[in-house]
Design an enzyme around this catalytic site. Structure first.
Site, PDB file in Angstrom:
ATOM      1  N   GLU A   1       0.838  -1.185   0.000  1.00  0.00           N
ATOM      2  CA  GLU A   1       0.000   0.000   0.000  1.00  0.00           C
ATOM      3  C   GLU A   1       0.884   1.250   0.000  1.00  0.00           C
ATOM      4  O   GLU A   1       1.693   1.450   0.896  1.00  0.00           O
ATOM      5  CB  GLU A   1      -0.877  -0.065   1.263  1.00  0.00           C
ATOM      6  CG  GLU A   1      -1.387   1.218   1.772  1.00  0.00           C
ATOM      7  CD  GLU A   1      -1.908   1.085   3.220  1.00  0.00           C
ATOM      8  OE1 GLU A   1      -1.830   0.003   3.836  1.00  0.00           O
ATOM      9  OE2 GLU A   1      -2.387   2.103   3.728  1.00  0.00           O
TER      10      GLU A   1
ATOM     11  N   ASP B   1      -0.797  -1.631   6.103  1.00  0.00           N
ATOM     12  CA  ASP B   1      -0.672  -1.163   7.478  1.00  0.00           C
ATOM     13  C   ASP B   1      -1.592  -1.956   8.391  1.00  0.00           C
ATOM     14  O   ASP B   1      -2.661  -2.383   7.981  1.00  0.00           O
ATOM     15  CB  ASP B   1      -1.088   0.318   7.576  1.00  0.00           C
ATOM     16  CG  ASP B   1      -0.092   1.231   6.889  1.00  0.00           C
ATOM     17  OD1 ASP B   1       1.047   0.771   6.660  1.00  0.00           O
ATOM     18  OD2 ASP B   1      -0.455   2.381   6.575  1.00  0.00           O
TER      19      ASP B   1
ATOM     20  N   ASP C   1      -3.680  -1.072  10.482  1.00  0.00           N
ATOM     21  CA  ASP C   1      -4.715  -0.207  11.066  1.00  0.00           C
ATOM     22  C   ASP C   1      -5.994  -0.330  10.249  1.00  0.00           C
ATOM     23  O   ASP C   1      -6.079  -1.143   9.331  1.00  0.00           O
ATOM     24  CB  ASP C   1      -4.226   1.246  11.141  1.00  0.00           C
ATOM     25  CG  ASP C   1      -3.953   1.824   9.745  1.00  0.00           C
ATOM     26  OD1 ASP C   1      -4.225   1.126   8.741  1.00  0.00           O
ATOM     27  OD2 ASP C   1      -3.469   2.959   9.665  1.00  0.00           O
TER      28      ASP C   1
ATOM     29  N   ASP D   1      -7.444   1.647   8.085  1.00  0.00           N
ATOM     30  CA  ASP D   1      -7.276   1.943   6.662  1.00  0.00           C
ATOM     31  C   ASP D   1      -6.598   0.798   5.938  1.00  0.00           C
ATOM     32  O   ASP D   1      -7.002   0.399   4.846  1.00  0.00           O
ATOM     33  CB  ASP D   1      -6.411   3.197   6.484  1.00  0.00           C
ATOM     34  CG  ASP D   1      -7.266   4.436   6.269  1.00  0.00           C
ATOM     35  OD1 ASP D   1      -8.504   4.272   6.191  1.00  0.00           O
ATOM     36  OD2 ASP D   1      -6.695   5.536   6.187  1.00  0.00           O
TER      37      ASP D   1
END
Ligand code: 0RA
Length: 646
Positions: free
Chosen positions: A434, A512, A514, A516
């Site tokens: 990403e 990541d 998280d 997102d």
């Protein structure tokens, strides 16, 4: 019995004569597929299938499945109870025969309409062989009967232990940890999904699942009751819960054609994906087969005829293809076949020829009636088909681009790809990363010998909501196709993915840790699930697991992947450590990324598999569809890290 079936029977008998239960313990995968979590859960399905058979015979309507505190499983039903009398041929009780003879099943009950049965139809004796301990309790003839076994060996002859006014069967088994070395822990959701599916596929039956390992807010054991009065009709509504219906009601039929029980239910939604689910004897046939071909044939011919007669297609400049009739279609086909022949790589493709026309006829009759009775809906469907044909036309051009670009030709590879030097695809990995910055770190951190990096820009296209030509026109998606070296279309199937030139046998999604990141991960998985399912099925797709924390004390540095681990590390270091929470891959330097996430010696890759295509389809449509509330609910329920277990 067909020749093929006789042959199978013969080999089953000879195995029985030679090794019997020992053979099951020696070669468990031959019987239950594998000895991982899948095989472990298969044991439950096998036992439940026996109760379902009893229910399908009309003798039972209630089934209970309990995960006990110690991870043992209890399955009970209110059927007739397994017979306990002397089995003439074997010289022991019928119960003992059922429990200890491989392939005994319901053999001595010739009248029973036995079409259910686990994936391999192996019977409860296999479960017994693979259990450390099993206890069978039968309520029958006014008494309670009991027999216990250890690793398939009978501990004592069937005995009466009390009186009973009811009838039924109860089996409690402890999976053998010598066999299931990976885990013997049952997953509630996995069992719940299967029980829900069984309740929809066999309407009228009540299946209660209880987890005695966990209590809810009220202090009661976690429990769910699965029951469906309308069967497949309700199943369709459940599957399409988050999609917008195009027509008023679910189209459904249930009946027998050429002696084959056929059930079909379908609806059109305003989306673009095709969601066909097929079952034979309650088994999900992932690879389809003759029943699915029959469905397609019936659907296409009926709708085509109707559309032609309506005159609505008169101005259309190109041919309508079969696919066009299935855009935005969700359908379930369920048939019961006495001697199913399973083919294909995973033995989930129905081969019985006679089933095609049975299903095709059933679908034609059902659809013809519906279209006649619902002219408004019929118009909506034809309009949708027309739009699909136009979109396909546009997509064909875009797809050709994807097909033509041969990654091996000069300049064929995407500019953003940092390729590896190794030429043997089985040794190569590609990381889909990403963002450009994390991509840069990964590029520095990788072992360029066998690891390639493909950075993806921000959020990739949500294919769940996009028409096909938009998907094939999308830059990031085109890059994925060319980088992987896969093309669309094989000799057998024009829509299948051609993996022959796959350039990396491991495709690793690295995002990541998280919210997102997990959203992007889900977008990429959605794309793989809808457009490259073969890649997942081939076991090529993985998810990288970057750590959440870096715990420091003096010169000591350790990584933690969750809060519990972090606390343990802090404690082991004697407290007072500095803790860094990684918000994204970008916060790690190249060396840290290699150490924790990319180095094959220390990293953990989660392999993506499709355990339950029906449930996976529902989850993706929910996560990626229009409706926000169910998505929020799902993400909140899985708050720590929205983890989609495909
Ligand atoms: C064969 C014959 C009969 C019952 C069953 C099998 C039976 C098996 C299982 C397995 C789980 N639950 C079950 N319930 C019933 C009975 C034949 C008769 O009573 O005449």
């Amino acid at each position: 019995m067909s020749e093929e079936a006789k042959k199978n029977q013969y080999s089953a008998d000879s195995i029985q004569a030679l090794e019997g239960m020992e053979h099951v313990r020696m070669r468990p995968s031959m019987y239950i597929g594998d000895v991982g979590p899948r095989g472990l859960h298969h044991l439950v399905y096998e036992v439940v299938d026996n109760s379902i058979d009893e229910a399908m015979g009309g003798y039972c309507d209630t089934i209970g499945v309990t995960i006990n505190e110690d991870n043992s499983i209890t399955v009970n039903d209110n059927g007739r109870g397994i017979p306990v009398g002397l089995h003439q041929k074997e010289g022991v009780s019928a119960l003992e025969v059922v429990m200890t003879k491989i392939g005994a099943g319901g053999k001595f009950d010739k009248d029973s309409y036995k079409v259910s049965g686990g994936l391999h139809g192996v019977g409860v004796s296999c479960v017994n062989a693979l259990s450390k301990h099993l206890k069978a309790t039968v309520f029958r003839e006014g008494k309670i009967w009991e027999q216990e076994y250890e690793r398939g060996k009978t501990l004592y002859p069937v005995k009466s232990v009390g009186e009973s006014k009811v009838t039924g069967t109860e089996v409690t088994f402890v999976p053998d940890d010598i066999i299931f070395t990976q885990t013997t822990e049952y997953n509630y959701e996995t069992l719940a999904n299967r029980m829900r599916e069984l309740a929809y596929l066999n309407k009228g039956i009540t299946i209660t699942l209880t987890d005695k390992r966990n209590k809810d807010e009220k202090g009661e054991f976690v429990s769910e009751v699965f029951h469906s009065e309308e069967g497949l009709k309700e199943f369709i509504r459940f599957l399409d819960e988050t999609r917008d219906p195009l027509i008023q009601s679910v189209i459904a039929m249930e009946g027998e054609k050429n002696g084959i029980p056929v059930e079909v239910a379908m609806i059109y939604n305003t989306g673009y994906s095709e969601n066909l689910h097929s079952y034979v004897n309650n088994i999900n046939t992932h690879e389809g087969g003759t029943h699915l071909s029959g469905f397609r044939r019936g659907l296409t011919s009926t709708l085509k005829k109707y559309a032609d007669n309506s005159g609505m297609l008169d101005k259309l400049k190109f041919e309508i293809s079969g696919d066009d009739f299935r855009e935005g279609l969700t359908a379930i086909v369920s048939v019961k076949v006495a001697e199913p022949q399973f083919e294909g790589q995973t033995k989930t493709k129905l081969g019985n020829r006679e089933v095609t026309s049975a299903v095709s006829q059933a679908v034609s009759e059902m659809l013809t009636d519906y279209l006649e009775e619902h002219p408004e809906d019929a118009k909506q469907i034809v309009e949708k088909v027309k739009l699909a044909a136009q979109a396909r036309h546009a997509a064909a051009k875009a797809r050709e681009m994807v097909q033509r670009k041969n990654p091996m030709s000069v300049g064929g590879l995407p500019g953003k790809l940092s390729d590896c030097s190794e030429q043997d695809p089985t040794k190569c990995e590609v990381f889909l990363v990403e963002g450009d910055s994390a991509g840069g770190t990964a590029k520095q951190g990788r072992d360029r010998m066998f690891q390639a990096i493909l950075p993806l820009r921000g959020k990739i296209l949500n294919v769940e909501k996009a028409m096909q030509h938009k998907v094939f026109e999308n830059e990031e998606i085109k890059n994925i196709y060319t980088a992987l070296g896969v093309t669309i279309g094989t000799e057998e199937d024009s829509k299948a993915l051609n993996l022959e030139k796959l350039r990396y046998h491991k495709v690793v999604i690295m995002c990541d840790a998280d919210v997102d990141g997990s959203h992007i991960e889900t977008l990429i998985l959605t794309f793989f699930f809808r457009y490259m399912r073969e890649l997942i099925e081939g076991g090529h797709v993985y998810i990288a697991t970057p750590p959440l924390y870096l715990v420091k004390k003096g010169a000591k540095r350790r990584y933690a992947w969750d809060d519990k681990e972090r606390d343990e590390i802090v404690e082991s270091m004697g407290g007072a450590a500095g803790i860094q929470r990684y918000k994204g891959l970008g916060e790690m330097n190249a060396e840290q990324l290699w150490d924790t996430t990319m180095n094959p010696e220390f990293r953990t890759l989660r392999q993506v598999s499709i355990d339950n295509a029906t449930e996976t389809d529902r989850i993706f449509s929910m996560l990626m569809g229009d409706e926000v509330p169910p998505r929020r609910e799902f993400i909140e329920k899985n708050a720590v890290y929205a983890n989609i277990d495909v």
